[in-house]
Enzyme design. Sequence first.
Site, mmCIF file in Angstrom:
data_model
loop_
_atom_site.group_PDB
_atom_site.id
_atom_site.type_symbol
_atom_site.label_atom_id
_atom_site.label_comp_id
_atom_site.label_asym_id
_atom_site.label_seq_id
_atom_site.Cartn_x
_atom_site.Cartn_y
_atom_site.Cartn_z
ATOM 1 N N LYS A 14 22.102 27.510 43.747
ATOM 2 C CA LYS A 14 20.793 26.980 43.357
ATOM 3 C C LYS A 14 20.893 25.514 42.939
ATOM 4 O O LYS A 14 20.026 24.704 43.255
ATOM 5 C CB LYS A 14 20.201 27.810 42.204
ATOM 6 C CG LYS A 14 19.776 29.218 42.599
ATOM 7 C CD LYS A 14 18.483 29.175 43.381
ATOM 8 C CE LYS A 14 17.854 30.512 43.675
ATOM 9 N NZ LYS A 14 18.613 31.473 44.439
ATOM 10 N N LYS B 150 19.805 37.550 59.637
ATOM 11 C CA LYS B 150 18.963 38.586 59.035
ATOM 12 C C LYS B 150 17.492 38.195 59.028
ATOM 13 O O LYS B 150 17.143 37.028 59.057
ATOM 14 C CB LYS B 150 19.374 38.756 57.556
ATOM 15 C CG LYS B 150 20.687 39.446 57.326
ATOM 16 C CD LYS B 150 20.759 40.072 55.937
ATOM 17 C CE LYS B 150 20.537 39.090 54.785
ATOM 18 N NZ LYS B 150 20.711 39.736 53.466
ATOM 19 N N LYS C 64 12.345 36.125 54.321
ATOM 20 C CA LYS C 64 10.972 35.811 53.974
ATOM 21 C C LYS C 64 10.615 34.386 54.386
ATOM 22 O O LYS C 64 9.580 34.121 54.975
ATOM 23 C CB LYS C 64 10.808 35.970 52.467
ATOM 24 C CG LYS C 64 9.487 35.494 51.917
ATOM 25 C CD LYS C 64 9.437 35.737 50.430
ATOM 26 C CE LYS C 64 9.225 34.474 49.611
ATOM 27 N NZ LYS C 64 7.872 33.996 49.574
#
Length: 329
Positions: free
Chosen positions: A111, A194, A197
């Site tokens: 992050k 994969k 979103k």
Amino acid sequence: MERVVSGIRPTGRLHLGNYFGAMVNFVKMQETNDCMFFIADIHSLTTHPNPVDLQGNVRQTLIEYLASGLDPEKAIIYVQSDVPETYELYSLLNMIVYIGELNRTTSFKDKVRQNPNNVNAGLLTYPVLMAADILIHHAAKVPVGKDQEQHLEMTRTFASRFNNIYKVQYFKEPTAFNFGHELIKIPGLDGSGKMGKSKGNGIFLADEPSVIRKKVMKAVTDSGPTEPNSSVSESVNNLFTIMDVVSDSETVKFFRESYANCTIRYGDLKKQLAEDIIKFTTPIYERMQELSSNEEMLKKTARIGAEKARESASKTVREVREIMGIRTL
Ligand code: TRP
């Protein structure tokens, strides 16, 4: 029955990857375990979502949980922030957690790299909040994906450290529950990797049939097999993988064979795949529509879930306070 706890951040839109990766297994687990499933809205505050969006996403996630088959009669389903005891255990646990170990957390380092301008303390202590979610209910098992295993390892470290510091056998060390071979990984429609979103390669439970058709027709393929029994490229194999879970075996066999003998037409494959996905998602979609117009039912579900979760949480917090010496005069 074993206590299982798991949370999902409220993205507001579950895609087929979430559905087959998590929801199907949650639905199975609720039959034979003492399950608690919650919507991790406090966790999502690290990225400062728009408040109205956040509220809507929590509501939508609850709808999608229920439409996917989570049953409030069988599992405790709640919203994390409805259980304020979580914040209390989180601050108490922070006292026994070292900055060094938080700095070394892989998800934190990722992050920091992705978002150097928003390295907030909530992000640093994300694993502590997650440990609070788990320890507050004395979970034995936590179903998590690979990316969360380090957080669970840290939860165990915090639990045993607490026990050592206070010379108690209070917290149980939870184990990661991996679905192993049962876990179906759904690939995306963009040729590799994969379903996700934000990657724009996903099909959401909330997508209307016309949207699903459009997305599948645009899926990446290749230029087609040129000789019999040639190996299948990743992009085409991804479509077969999705087909494996939504289509009947005859259909899958037909298209695999037509690939092998070079007669396959990707347009036909995609049309069939789109219709089979739609057949699969339609009942879920319809339950979502029903739930979404039943405000009373949603409110009641959240209220009952919160009441049950708080029963277990408040007991833990009372005991932890006592152990740590926070006692009223
Ligand atoms: N961190 C998890 C994720 O991003 C969500 C989560 C929060 C969670 N608290 C939890 C999962 C407790 C399991 C148990 O997927």
